[in-house]
Design an enzyme around this catalytic site. Sequence first.
Site, mmCIF file in Angstrom:
data_model
loop_
_atom_site.group_PDB
_atom_site.id
_atom_site.type_symbol
_atom_site.label_atom_id
_atom_site.label_comp_id
_atom_site.label_asym_id
_atom_site.label_seq_id
_atom_site.Cartn_x
_atom_site.Cartn_y
_atom_site.Cartn_z
ATOM 1 N N GLU A 240 -7.953 -3.018 -47.025
ATOM 2 C CA GLU A 240 -7.924 -4.430 -46.620
ATOM 3 C C GLU A 240 -6.487 -4.865 -46.314
ATOM 4 O O GLU A 240 -6.247 -5.626 -45.377
ATOM 5 C CB GLU A 240 -8.551 -5.311 -47.711
ATOM 6 C CG GLU A 240 -10.056 -5.073 -47.831
ATOM 7 C CD GLU A 240 -10.798 -6.139 -48.617
ATOM 8 O OE1 GLU A 240 -10.288 -6.556 -49.666
ATOM 9 O OE2 GLU A 240 -11.882 -6.550 -48.169
ATOM 10 N N LYS B 162 -17.857 -11.751 -45.314
ATOM 11 C CA LYS B 162 -16.790 -11.693 -46.321
ATOM 12 C C LYS B 162 -16.216 -13.104 -46.534
ATOM 13 O O LYS B 162 -16.009 -13.550 -47.657
ATOM 14 C CB LYS B 162 -15.723 -10.711 -45.835
ATOM 15 C CG LYS B 162 -14.450 -10.685 -46.624
ATOM 16 C CD LYS B 162 -14.374 -9.562 -47.616
ATOM 17 C CE LYS B 162 -13.181 -9.778 -48.514
ATOM 18 N NZ LYS B 162 -12.998 -8.839 -49.551
HETATM 19 P P1 NAD Z 1 -9.494 2.290 -56.162
HETATM 20 O O1 NAD Z 1 -9.326 3.071 -57.408
HETATM 21 O O2 NAD Z 1 -10.846 1.883 -55.766
HETATM 22 O O3 NAD Z 1 -8.839 3.082 -54.948
HETATM 23 C C1 NAD Z 1 -7.613 3.744 -55.077
HETATM 24 C C2 NAD Z 1 -7.519 4.850 -54.052
HETATM 25 O O4 NAD Z 1 -6.242 5.453 -54.203
HETATM 26 C C3 NAD Z 1 -8.562 5.947 -54.260
HETATM 27 O O5 NAD Z 1 -9.208 6.188 -53.037
HETATM 28 C C4 NAD Z 1 -7.734 7.131 -54.727
HETATM 29 O O6 NAD Z 1 -8.242 8.374 -54.276
HETATM 30 C C5 NAD Z 1 -6.382 6.849 -54.090
HETATM 31 N N1 NAD Z 1 -5.269 7.513 -54.791
HETATM 32 C C6 NAD Z 1 -5.150 7.697 -56.143
HETATM 33 N N2 NAD Z 1 -4.024 8.398 -56.399
HETATM 34 C C7 NAD Z 1 -3.424 8.643 -55.212
HETATM 35 C C8 NAD Z 1 -2.217 9.316 -54.828
HETATM 36 N N3 NAD Z 1 -1.425 9.869 -55.725
HETATM 37 N N4 NAD Z 1 -1.901 9.352 -53.523
HETATM 38 C C9 NAD Z 1 -2.717 8.787 -52.590
HETATM 39 N N5 NAD Z 1 -3.861 8.166 -52.899
HETATM 40 C C10 NAD Z 1 -4.221 8.068 -54.186
HETATM 41 O O7 NAD Z 1 -8.526 1.008 -56.346
HETATM 42 P P2 NAD Z 1 -8.578 -0.386 -55.555
HETATM 43 O O8 NAD Z 1 -8.774 -0.192 -54.101
HETATM 44 O O9 NAD Z 1 -7.386 -1.136 -56.007
HETATM 45 O O10 NAD Z 1 -9.884 -1.088 -56.147
HETATM 46 C C11 NAD Z 1 -9.969 -1.396 -57.547
HETATM 47 C C12 NAD Z 1 -11.317 -2.026 -57.842
HETATM 48 O O11 NAD Z 1 -11.377 -3.308 -57.220
HETATM 49 C C13 NAD Z 1 -12.477 -1.229 -57.297
HETATM 50 O O12 NAD Z 1 -13.522 -1.267 -58.207
HETATM 51 C C14 NAD Z 1 -12.840 -1.946 -56.033
HETATM 52 O O13 NAD Z 1 -14.230 -1.816 -55.725
HETATM 53 C C15 NAD Z 1 -12.469 -3.380 -56.347
HETATM 54 N N6 NAD Z 1 -12.074 -4.085 -55.097
HETATM 55 C C16 NAD Z 1 -13.075 -4.614 -54.339
HETATM 56 C C17 NAD Z 1 -12.759 -5.242 -53.143
HETATM 57 C C18 NAD Z 1 -13.888 -5.764 -52.274
HETATM 58 O O14 NAD Z 1 -15.021 -5.832 -52.755
HETATM 59 N N7 NAD Z 1 -13.643 -6.095 -51.011
HETATM 60 C C19 NAD Z 1 -11.414 -5.329 -52.711
HETATM 61 C C20 NAD Z 1 -10.418 -4.780 -53.520
HETATM 62 C C21 NAD Z 1 -10.769 -4.151 -54.716
#
Ligand code: NAD
Length: 392
Positions: free
Chosen positions: A168, A373
């Site tokens: 996003e 959204k």
């Molecule tokens: P996440 O854990 O979902 O995603 C993190 C990503 O970073 C993963 O794909 C992972 O593989 C990657 N990653 C981890 N270590 C890495 C590395 N060393 N190098 C490169 N990539 C690496 O975290 P998020 O996106 O912050 O989301 C957190 C929570 O908040 C989730 O449950 C998500 O569903 C929720 N969220 C929802 C929305 C929405 O509904 N629109 C928006 C933001 C967050």
Amino acid sequence: MSKHILILGGGYGGLLSALSAREHLSAEEATITVINRVPSHQIITELHRLAAGNVEEKAVALPLEKLLKGKQINVKVGTVQKIDVAGRSVKLEGGESYRYDSLVLALGSETNYFGIPGLQENSLTLKSVQDANRVYAHVEDRIREYSKTKNKADATFVIGGGGLTGVELVGELADELPGICRKNGVDFADISLYLVEAMPSILPIFSADLIARATSSLEQRGVKFLTGLAITEVNGSVVSLKDGQTIDTSTLVWTGGVQGSTLVAESGVEVNRGRATVNEFLQSVSHPEVFLAGDCAVVFGPEGRPYPPTAQLAWQMGELAGANIAAFFNGSSMDTFNPVFSGTLASLGRKDGIGSIGGSGIELKGTPASLMKKASNARYLAHINGLFSLAY
Ligand code: NAD
């Protein structure tokens, strides 16, 4: 005798549990205090827009005092330093302490750096309005600097982590960077905007079709994907990837994952990998007077897998926790937590998005997803405003 309900955190879980508890308990029956680090309730699902300068701060930081006006809910702005569930007390930075009859832990999650060397010291995050403001100011500064020095690192932007937060954010930056460049006399063609993801694909929660749609939409707007490549180290401006390649950048925003709240993990409640474990009523399994709402708790679904920490879950947990505290005090039966999943929506910038709707198999792309959204945010705002009108 009047009870004291202490709520730690003024995010989705904290605000909704306060409003819900007040709906079920009069001011004579219970005093409710919400402690929050900042004076505002932050709409963190919209932070990517603030970080790219596409929305004003007042749209995502709603003053708690104003929101709770007339509700007979006390707001204390302060940072929790220590929670002692054995002694039923909470200490704030500065020394003030609070006692409670029932406690709601709604402190959210923290950035997880996975022990990657140099990452925390050399990256920005996107967990709060303050973080988002920092990202925007930093991005503008770097472009301004690049217009003077032509230092390539200033024109290189790296988002680490291709989950919903990272995607996003990159979508919003892809839309806003051309304008910021123009304003500063920089050719957008000079900009490199990378999204680095450790796994083979971004957004694995979506179908292959939706992932392809998101990827091509963002690539068309200049995003370069580096997938299957974990960030392994950051040394100053040098980001090292798993295959040995390096990227020289003045801007790394780390969106690579979250973990439970350290304060909760150290409070004395039973935890599972740092997140508090709860029963079906959202009570701590170790301390029945402690209720949980949001990311700092772990809730297991029927298949035994933990639900992902999302705003919609925090919202629903908050409402139930507030109602169950009233039942807990009144000795009536508490309701069980049965979350409803309306689906997942990811914005891909101002006008694009993807989404999957609730377990229905319905998928959305483009304007419908983007509008949905926006509608889901509007629905949340209407919901909390609707609750305010039910003042005692
Ligand atoms: P996440 O854990 O979902 O995603 C993190 C990503 O970073 C993963 O794909 C992972 O593989 C990657 N990653 C981890 N270590 C890495 C590395 N060393 N190098 C490169 N990539 C690496 O975290 P998020 O996106 O912050 O989301 C957190 C929570 O908040 C989730 O449950 C998500 O569903 C929720 N969220 C929802 C929305 C929405 O509904 N629109 C928006 C933001 C967050």
